[in-house]
Design an enzyme around this catalytic site. Structure first.
Site, PDB file in Angstrom:
ATOM      1  N   HIS A  55      36.795  37.446  41.332  1.00 30.85           N
ATOM      2  CA  HIS A  55      37.126  38.757  41.909  1.00 30.85           C
ATOM      3  C   HIS A  55      35.804  39.484  42.174  1.00 30.85           C
ATOM      4  O   HIS A  55      34.822  39.288  41.454  1.00 30.85           O
ATOM      5  CB  HIS A  55      37.950  39.512  40.866  1.00 30.85           C
ATOM      6  N   CYS A  68      40.311  40.887  47.061  1.00 33.91           N
ATOM      7  CA  CYS A  68      38.978  41.138  46.460  1.00 33.91           C
ATOM      8  C   CYS A  68      38.284  39.828  46.096  1.00 33.91           C
ATOM      9  O   CYS A  68      37.589  39.740  45.073  1.00 33.91           O
ATOM     10  CB  CYS A  68      39.063  42.047  45.238  1.00 33.91           C
ATOM     11  N   LYS A 125      47.868  45.299  34.229  1.00 33.29           N
ATOM     12  CA  LYS A 125      48.396  43.961  34.534  1.00 33.29           C
ATOM     13  C   LYS A 125      49.164  43.405  33.335  1.00 33.29           C
ATOM     14  O   LYS A 125      49.650  42.287  33.360  1.00 33.29           O
ATOM     15  CB  LYS A 125      47.245  43.037  34.916  1.00 33.29           C
ATOM     16  N   ASP A 166      36.414  36.974  32.380  1.00 27.96           N
ATOM     17  CA  ASP A 166      37.243  37.997  33.012  1.00 27.96           C
ATOM     18  C   ASP A 166      38.692  37.606  32.750  1.00 27.96           C
ATOM     19  O   ASP A 166      39.219  36.678  33.363  1.00 27.96           O
ATOM     20  CB  ASP A 166      36.908  38.015  34.513  1.00 27.96           C
ATOM     21  N   GLN A 221      43.652  38.411  34.600  1.00 26.46           N
ATOM     22  CA  GLN A 221      44.890  37.704  34.963  1.00 26.46           C
ATOM     23  C   GLN A 221      45.378  36.790  33.850  1.00 26.46           C
ATOM     24  O   GLN A 221      46.367  36.084  34.043  1.00 26.46           O
ATOM     25  CB  GLN A 221      44.668  36.870  36.237  1.00 26.46           C
TER      26      GLN A 221
HETATM   27  N1  PLP Z   1      39.317  40.485  37.774  1.00 28.54           N
HETATM   28  C1  PLP Z   1      40.446  39.932  38.195  1.00 28.54           C
HETATM   29  C2  PLP Z   1      40.635  38.446  38.060  1.00 28.54           C
HETATM   30  C3  PLP Z   1      41.447  40.743  38.738  1.00 28.54           C
HETATM   31  O1  PLP Z   1      42.582  40.190  39.161  1.00 28.54           O
HETATM   32  C4  PLP Z   1      41.229  42.118  38.858  1.00 28.54           C
HETATM   33  C5  PLP Z   1      42.245  42.992  39.502  1.00 28.54           C
HETATM   34  O2  PLP Z   1      42.926  42.594  40.396  1.00 28.54           O
HETATM   35  C6  PLP Z   1      40.044  42.651  38.373  1.00 28.54           C
HETATM   36  C7  PLP Z   1      39.102  41.803  37.840  1.00 28.54           C
HETATM   37  C8  PLP Z   1      39.778  44.106  38.433  1.00 28.54           C
HETATM   38  O3  PLP Z   1      40.642  44.773  37.563  1.00 28.54           O
HETATM   39  P1  PLP Z   1      40.742  46.363  37.576  1.00 28.54           P
HETATM   40  O4  PLP Z   1      40.962  46.751  39.014  1.00 28.54           O
HETATM   41  O5  PLP Z   1      41.909  46.653  36.704  1.00 28.54           O
HETATM   42  O6  PLP Z   1      39.462  46.887  37.036  1.00 28.54           O
END
Ligand code: PLP
Length: 413
Positions: free
Chosen positions: A130, A371, A233, A207, A210
């Site tokens: 992401h 993203c 999430k 990270d 998900q």
């Molecule tokens: N990393 C991953 C794999 C994500 O799916 C997301 C959000 O879609 C993020 C980071 C960013 O999360 P947040 O927007 O809650 O900070």
């Protein structure tokens, strides 16, 4: 007596009953909410916990002499212990409250990363990250003369472990990888990638945005240095999340944001800082958000998670097989281990057009690059249509989604 020995069935209808937002019509059709990888819906238990705080305990946390502040502080700090237990952290002081995964990664990049990176150094991230696990590293690397390198993936969307090992050279000072990919659903072999980084003395951030709603996460078993996730999430509220960091790292890291809450003593001769995690929590926090996160974790962990996972996997398997039969569907992300995410292209049609037609049938999916622009380029598509499942989705909803997709394909022909 024998009933207790029977396998527990996952009662999806009873679960759905707890989610007010699921029971509505969209464009005249029953809502089919398949945008859970972006944000999951919120159960009544979470709404009630936040409502209770605002109606009864509304007050700022820490150092308040009065009862409301004490109640709010107790609830706030109790959630920290719950988060620690939820992801297997040894101690609540290893949990830093943040706005979400994005802020967690920025925090690590700007403190841990910045203090360790110098000219010529490297940070490894993968093609499937992401943007929030790419851009913070790029910003810091650009400032200190280091560089971000991309660990490649294969055509199924799986991390190339041989390439990863080969890239773990002496210049690498940090690895940052997704536990589960938001755009592909790929589950990375987290323990293995941590072990390989550590074999080279390289710290690693995972990270987990998900992962937490689909896998049992145990940071101690994984051995990672940092782990980040977001409440929204995980059936929790927006604007709150957690960063796990090993205590010795948090002790050594400089603060990031300055302000109230994070100091020990302030004078014009200099300031000393509080111990972790408070050193990283400047300003009034999102108290209701943290309380909602705690309620979400309670709710989630009270379920039969093995049954929930089996249910989610059956939805993904069924949906994958059925859309693959539709002319023009190209699945993006066919890893051997996947969770909850079904990304695809429909011919050369713009994903946004497909998403708009699905919405007319009440089916909520996400479209676009999710993203993950480097990943979209890797697959040669501008974006995908992404259906993502939660434990409250049903096989009837898979039917509705497949039917709507067939209609969209026919209209766009
Ligand atoms: N990393 C991953 C794999 C994500 O799916 C997301 C959000 O879609 C993020 C980071 C960013 O999360 P947040 O927007 O809650 O900070």
């Amino acid at each position: 007596m024998t009933a207790a020995l029977e396998p527990v069935r996952f009662d999806v209808e009873a679960i759905r009953h707890q989610f007010p937002a699921l029971h509505q019509r969209v464009n005249g059709k029953p809502l089919v909410y398949l945008d859970n990888a972006a944000s999951a819906q919120v159960p009544v238990a979470v709404l009630d916990a936040m409502d209770h705080y605002y109606r009864n305990d509304r007050s700022n946390v820490h150092r308040g002499a009065h009862t409301l502040s004490r109640r709010a502080t107790d609830a706030f700090e109790e959630v920290r212990a719950r988060v620690a237990r939820f992801i297997g952290a040894a101690d609540p002081s290893e949990i830093v409250y943040v706005r979400g995964t994005t802020e967690a990664i920025n925090l690590v990049a700007n403190t841990f990363g910045r203090s360790r990176l110098g000219p010529g150094d490297e940070v490894l991230v993968s093609t499937m990250e992401h943007h929030s696990n790419i851009v913070p590293w790029q910003i810091v690397c650009n400032q200190v003369g280091a560089r971000v390198r991309e660990v490649p993936i294969d055509d199924r969307g799986q991390l190339d472990l041989d390439a990863y090992s080969a890239m773990l050279g002496p210049r690498v000072k940090m690895v940052a990888l997704a536990h589960v990919s938001n755009a592909l659903g790929t589950v990375n072999p987290a323990a293995e990638i941590v072990a390989r980084a550590h074999a080279h003395g390289v710290p690693i951030l995972l990270d987990g945005a998900q992962a937490v709603a689909h896998l049992d996460v145990d940071v101690a078993a994984l051995g990672c240095d940092f782990y980040a996730f977001s409440g929204h999430k995980l059936y929790g509220p927006n604007g709150v999340g957690a960063l796990y960091g090993r205590r010795e790292h948090l002790d050594a890291m400089p603060p990031w944001h300055g302000g109230g809450e994070m100091i020990r003593d302030v004078s014009f001769d200099g300031t000393t800082f509080a111990d972790p995690p408070f050193k990283f929590e400047a300003g009034t926090p999102d108290v209701s958000g943290v309380i909602g996160l705690g309620a979400a974790i309670d709710w989630f962990t009270s379920l039969d998670r093995e049954a929930a996972r089996a249910h989610e996997r059956s939805l993904l398997t069924a949906a994958t097989a059925r859309i693959a039969e539709i002319d023009g569907v190209r699945l993006i992300g066919t890893a051997a281990r996947k969770e909850a995410v079904l990304s695809f292209a429909l011919g050369a049609h713009h994903p946004g057009d497909v998403g708009t037609l699905l919405d007319l049938d009440g089916v909520a999916v996400r479209t676009g690059h999710h993203c993950t622009q480097p990943l979209m380029r890797r697959f040669g598509v501008p974006g995908t249509v992404r259906a993502s499942f939660a434990l409250y989705n049903t096989h009837a909803e898979v039917d509705a989604f497949v039917g709507a997709l067939r209609r969209a394909a026919h209209i766009l022909e």
